[in-house]
Design a protein around this motif. Structure first.
Motif, PDB file in Angstrom:
ATOM      1  N   ASN A 137       1.041  -1.180   0.128  1.00  0.00           N
ATOM      2  CA  ASN A 137      -0.116   0.150   0.042  1.00  0.00           C
ATOM      3  C   ASN A 137       0.864   1.196  -0.108  1.00  0.00           C
ATOM      4  O   ASN A 137       1.674   1.460   0.839  1.00  0.00           O
ATOM      5  N   ASP A 138       0.504   1.963  -1.105  1.00  0.00           N
ATOM      6  CA  ASP A 138       1.607   3.394  -1.136  1.00  0.00           C
ATOM      7  C   ASP A 138       2.919   3.248  -1.136  1.00  0.00           C
ATOM      8  O   ASP A 138       3.560   3.850  -0.455  1.00  0.00           O
ATOM      9  N   GLY A 139       3.503   2.196  -1.691  1.00  0.00           N
ATOM     10  CA  GLY A 139       4.881   2.432  -1.726  1.00  0.00           C
ATOM     11  C   GLY A 139       5.612   1.477  -0.667  1.00  0.00           C
ATOM     12  O   GLY A 139       6.686   1.518  -0.406  1.00  0.00           O
ATOM     13  N   VAL A 140       4.667   0.633   0.085  1.00  0.00           N
ATOM     14  CA  VAL A 140       5.213   0.078   1.357  1.00  0.00           C
ATOM     15  C   VAL A 140       4.682  -1.382   1.221  1.00  0.00           C
ATOM     16  O   VAL A 140       3.620  -1.783   1.007  1.00  0.00           O
ATOM     17  N   LEU A 141       5.788  -2.405   1.532  1.00  0.00           N
ATOM     18  CA  LEU A 141       5.656  -3.479   1.470  1.00  0.00           C
ATOM     19  C   LEU A 141       5.723  -4.298   2.639  1.00  0.00           C
ATOM     20  O   LEU A 141       6.663  -3.961   3.530  1.00  0.00           O
ATOM     21  N   LYS A 142       4.903  -5.267   3.095  1.00  0.00           N
ATOM     22  CA  LYS A 142       4.762  -5.929   4.443  1.00  0.00           C
ATOM     23  C   LYS A 142       4.684  -7.333   4.141  1.00  0.00           C
ATOM     24  O   LYS A 142       3.646  -7.618   3.791  1.00  0.00           O
ATOM     25  N   ALA A 143       5.953  -8.036   4.362  1.00  0.00           N
ATOM     26  CA  ALA A 143       5.674  -9.433   4.113  1.00  0.00           C
ATOM     27  C   ALA A 143       5.525 -10.227   5.471  1.00  0.00           C
ATOM     28  O   ALA A 143       5.679  -9.907   6.569  1.00  0.00           O
ATOM     29  N   SER A 144       4.821 -11.458   5.343  1.00  0.00           N
ATOM     30  CA  SER A 144       4.518 -12.392   6.665  1.00  0.00           C
ATOM     31  C   SER A 144       5.702 -13.125   7.219  1.00  0.00           C
ATOM     32  O   SER A 144       5.729 -13.382   8.425  1.00  0.00           O
ATOM     33  N   GLU A 145       6.801 -12.998   6.537  1.00  0.00           N
ATOM     34  CA  GLU A 145       7.912 -13.823   6.946  1.00  0.00           C
ATOM     35  C   GLU A 145       9.336 -13.406   6.007  1.00  0.00           C
ATOM     36  O   GLU A 145       9.278 -12.841   4.879  1.00  0.00           O
ATOM     37  N   HIS A 146      10.355 -13.690   6.709  1.00  0.00           N
ATOM     38  CA  HIS A 146      11.727 -13.447   6.021  1.00  0.00           C
ATOM     39  C   HIS A 146      11.880 -14.576   4.873  1.00  0.00           C
ATOM     40  O   HIS A 146      11.554 -15.784   5.355  1.00  0.00           O
ATOM     41  N   VAL A 147      12.567 -14.372   3.834  1.00  0.00           N
ATOM     42  CA  VAL A 147      12.963 -15.334   2.637  1.00  0.00           C
ATOM     43  C   VAL A 147      14.257 -15.158   2.405  1.00  0.00           C
ATOM     44  O   VAL A 147      14.659 -14.054   2.094  1.00  0.00           O
ATOM     45  N   ASN A 148      14.698 -16.554   2.338  1.00  0.00           N
ATOM     46  CA  ASN A 148      16.248 -16.578   1.635  1.00  0.00           C
ATOM     47  C   ASN A 148      16.082 -17.894   0.730  1.00  0.00           C
ATOM     48  O   ASN A 148      16.429 -18.815   1.266  1.00  0.00           O
ATOM     49  N   ALA A 149      15.697 -17.666  -0.318  1.00  0.00           N
ATOM     50  CA  ALA A 149      15.445 -18.731  -1.394  1.00  0.00           C
ATOM     51  C   ALA A 149      16.606 -18.614  -2.561  1.00  0.00           C
ATOM     52  O   ALA A 149      16.821 -17.518  -3.062  1.00  0.00           O
ATOM     53  N   TYR A 150      16.871 -19.912  -3.157  1.00  0.00           N
ATOM     54  CA  TYR A 150      18.112 -19.783  -4.189  1.00  0.00           C
ATOM     55  C   TYR A 150      17.773 -20.816  -5.170  1.00  0.00           C
ATOM     56  O   TYR A 150      17.181 -21.967  -4.729  1.00  0.00           O
ATOM     57  N   ASP A 151      17.849 -20.500  -6.444  1.00  0.00           N
ATOM     58  CA  ASP A 151      17.488 -21.274  -7.741  1.00  0.00           C
ATOM     59  C   ASP A 151      18.879 -21.533  -8.263  1.00  0.00           C
ATOM     60  O   ASP A 151      19.364 -20.760  -8.873  1.00  0.00           O
ATOM     61  N   HIS A 152      18.912 -22.974  -8.129  1.00  0.00           N
ATOM     62  CA  HIS A 152      20.224 -23.337  -8.847  1.00  0.00           C
ATOM     63  C   HIS A 152      20.426 -23.348 -10.289  1.00  0.00           C
ATOM     64  O   HIS A 152      21.262 -23.022 -10.914  1.00  0.00           O
ATOM     65  N   ASP A 153      19.215 -23.470 -10.843  1.00  0.00           N
ATOM     66  CA  ASP A 153      18.964 -23.580 -12.458  1.00  0.00           C
ATOM     67  C   ASP A 153      19.321 -22.165 -12.994  1.00  0.00           C
ATOM     68  O   ASP A 153      20.148 -22.216 -14.050  1.00  0.00           O
ATOM     69  N   TYR A 154      18.829 -21.170 -12.267  1.00  0.00           N
ATOM     70  CA  TYR A 154      19.082 -19.531 -13.072  1.00  0.00           C
ATOM     71  C   TYR A 154      19.996 -19.070 -12.018  1.00  0.00           C
ATOM     72  O   TYR A 154      20.343 -17.796 -12.263  1.00  0.00           O
ATOM     73  N   HIS A 155      20.674 -19.332 -10.963  1.00  0.00           N
ATOM     74  CA  HIS A 155      21.503 -18.756 -10.236  1.00  0.00           C
ATOM     75  C   HIS A 155      20.921 -17.525  -9.388  1.00  0.00           C
ATOM     76  O   HIS A 155      21.483 -16.358  -9.421  1.00  0.00           O
ATOM     77  N   PHE A 156      19.829 -17.824  -9.155  1.00  0.00           N
ATOM     78  CA  PHE A 156      19.087 -16.410  -8.592  1.00  0.00           C
ATOM     79  C   PHE A 156      18.508 -16.785  -7.175  1.00  0.00           C
ATOM     80  O   PHE A 156      18.035 -17.862  -6.893  1.00  0.00           O
TER      81      PHE A 156
END
Length: 361
Positions: free
Chosen positions: A78-97
Motif C-alpha cells: 500500500n502506497d509504496g510500502v511492502l509488508k511480508a509475513s516472513e523473511h525469505v532466503n531462497a536460491y534457484d540453482h538452475d538460474y543462479h537466482f
C-alpha cells in the motif's frame, strides 16, 4: 538426380529434405556456389535462434510465475510500502537466482552486508525491503579485460548494487496496481511478464544467433576436415570450399536434432549425456557417406564415358571400313574402264593394218 540438375532453384525446405534424406543427390550441391550453402546455414541458424529465444523467454516467464507462487511469502502492499509475513532466503540453482525478503521497519547495514556475502560470482540476487528493492550482482572491475587469465577469479570482480523504490517501479507501469500477493501474481502473469518477454525476445534471439552461428560453423569446419581426409583415402580430389558446402548439408540433420534438443532442454530440463558426441558423429557419417556416393557417381560416369568411347571407336572403324570399301570399288571401276580403252585401241590398230595400200594394182 538428372531432373534435379536441370532445376535452376531449389527452395529452402526442398533443400532441407534433400540434405537429410537424399544422400545420393549431394552431387548437385557441388555444382552450386558456396554462397547458397552459406545462406542455407544462416536460415537454419536464424530459425533455431528464434525458436530458442521464444522457448527461453516463455520458460523464464513461467518460472517467475511459479517462483512467486512457491517462494514469495504472503504480503500486503500500500502506497509504496511492502509488508511480508516472513523473511525469505531462497536460491534457484538452475538460474543462479537468490530471492531475499526482509520488510522489517529497521533493517541494519550489518544485515544488508550479510546478504551481500551470500551472493555468488555468477548469481543475481534481489533483496526486497519495506520501501525498495536492491539488485546485487558481480561485474568485472574497470581495469580488468574480459580476455584476462583466471577470468573466474572472484578478485577480478566487484559487487554492484542497484536500488529502486517501489513507487519508481510503479511509475514504469502506471496502469498496474495490486495490494497483495494474489493480485501481484496476476499482474506479473498477465501484464508484466508478456511485456518483458516481448521486449527481450529480439535481443535474446540476436545473441543466440551470433553464438549459435559461431558454434555451428565451427562444427562444419571440423566435419569438412574429416570429409577431406576421407576423400583423400578414397582417391577423390576436393577443394576445401566445395567440401565446406558438402559439410553444411551433411550437418543438417545434426543441426535439426540439436535445435529440437535445445528447445526441449530449455522447456523441460531434458538432458542427454552423450548428445554432443552423437551430434558430431552423425555429421561424420553423413559427410563420409556423401563422399562415397560422389565417388560412386564418378565411377559410374567414367564407365558410361568408356562405353561412349567404345561405341565411337566402333562407329569410326565401321566408317573407315565403309570408306575403304568404297575406294576399292571406285578403283576397280577405274581399272575396268582403263582396260576396255586399251582393248579398243588395240582393235583399232589391227584394223588399220588390215586395210589395203592404194598404190597396189
Amino acid at each position: 538426380m538428372e531432373q534435379l540438375k536441370k532445376e535452376k532453384k531449389i527452395g529452402f525446405f526442398k533443400r532441407l529434405k534433400l540434405a537429410i534424406f537424399n544422400l545420393e543427390d549431394y552431387g548437385i550441391f557441388l555444382g552450386e556456389k558456396f554462397s547458397k550453402a552459406f545462406k542455407f546455414l544462416l536460415v537454419l541458424v536464424l530459425i533455431f535462434a528464434l525458436a530458442g529465444s521464444f522457448a527461453e523467454n516463455y520458460t523464464l516467464s513461467n518460472t517467475v510465475n511459479k517462483y512467486i507462487a512457491d517462494e514469495m511469502p504472503d504480503f500486503t502492499y500500500n502506497d509504496g510500502v511492502l509488508k511480508a509475513s516472513e523473511h525469505v532466503n531462497a536460491y534457484d540453482h538452475d538460474y543462479h537466482f537468490r530471492l531475499l525478503v526482509n520488510t522489517d521497519d529497521n533493517v541494519t547495514e550489518e544485515t544488508i552486508k550479510s546478504y551481500e556475502k551470500e551472493v555468488g560470482l555468477n548469481d543475481l540476487s534481489v533483496l526486497l525491503l519495506k520501501d525498495k528493492a536492491i539488485l546485487f550482482g558481480y561485474a568485472l572491475k574497470e581495469d580488468v579485460s574480459v580476455f584476462s587469465e583466471n577470468i573466474n577469479d572472484k578478485d577480478l570482480y566487484e559487487l554492484t548494487m542497484q536500488e529502486m523504490s517501489y513507487k519508481d517501479m510503479q511509475g514504469l507501469y502506471p496502469g498496474v496496481a495490486f495490494k497483495d500477493k494474489e493480485e501481484f501474481a496476476n499482474v506479473v502473469r498477465n501484464e508484466i511478464a508478456p511485456s518483458v518477454v516481448t521486449t527481450a525476445f529480439l535481443p535474446v534471439a540476436a545473441f543466440r544467433f551470433v553464438t549459435d552461428f559461431v558454434r555451428m560453423f565451427g562444427d562444419v569446419c571440423v566435419v569438412a576436415i574429416i570429409g577431406y581426409i576421407a576423400a583423400l583415402f578414397l582417391g577423390v580430389r576436393f577443394k576445401m570450399v566445395p567440401m565446406l558446402s558438402l559439410s553444411i548439408y551433411s550437418m543438417t540433420l545434426s543441426f535439426v536434432l540439436n535445435g529440437i534438443y535445445t528447445v526441449a532442454s530449455i522447456a523441460t530440463g531434458l538432458y542427454i549425456e552423450y548428445f554432443e558426441v552423437v551430434y558430431l558423429v552423425i555429421g561424420y557419417i553423413y559427410v563420409i557417406a556423401a563422399v562415397f556416393m560422389i565417388k560412386y557417381d564418378l565411377i559410374k560416369q567414367h564407365e558410361e564415358l568408356q562405353k561412349v568411347l567404345e561405341v565411337q571407336k566402333e562407329v569410326k572403324k565401321e566408317m573407315e571400313e565403309a570408306e575403304a570399301k568404297k575406294e576399292a570399288e571406285e578403283n576397280a571401276d577405274d581399272s575396268e574402264d582403263s582396260q576396255s580403252e586399251e582393248e579398243k585401241t588395240e582393235e583399232e590398230s589391227k584394223e588399220e593394218e588390215k586395210e589395203p595400200d592404194g598404190s597396189e594394182i
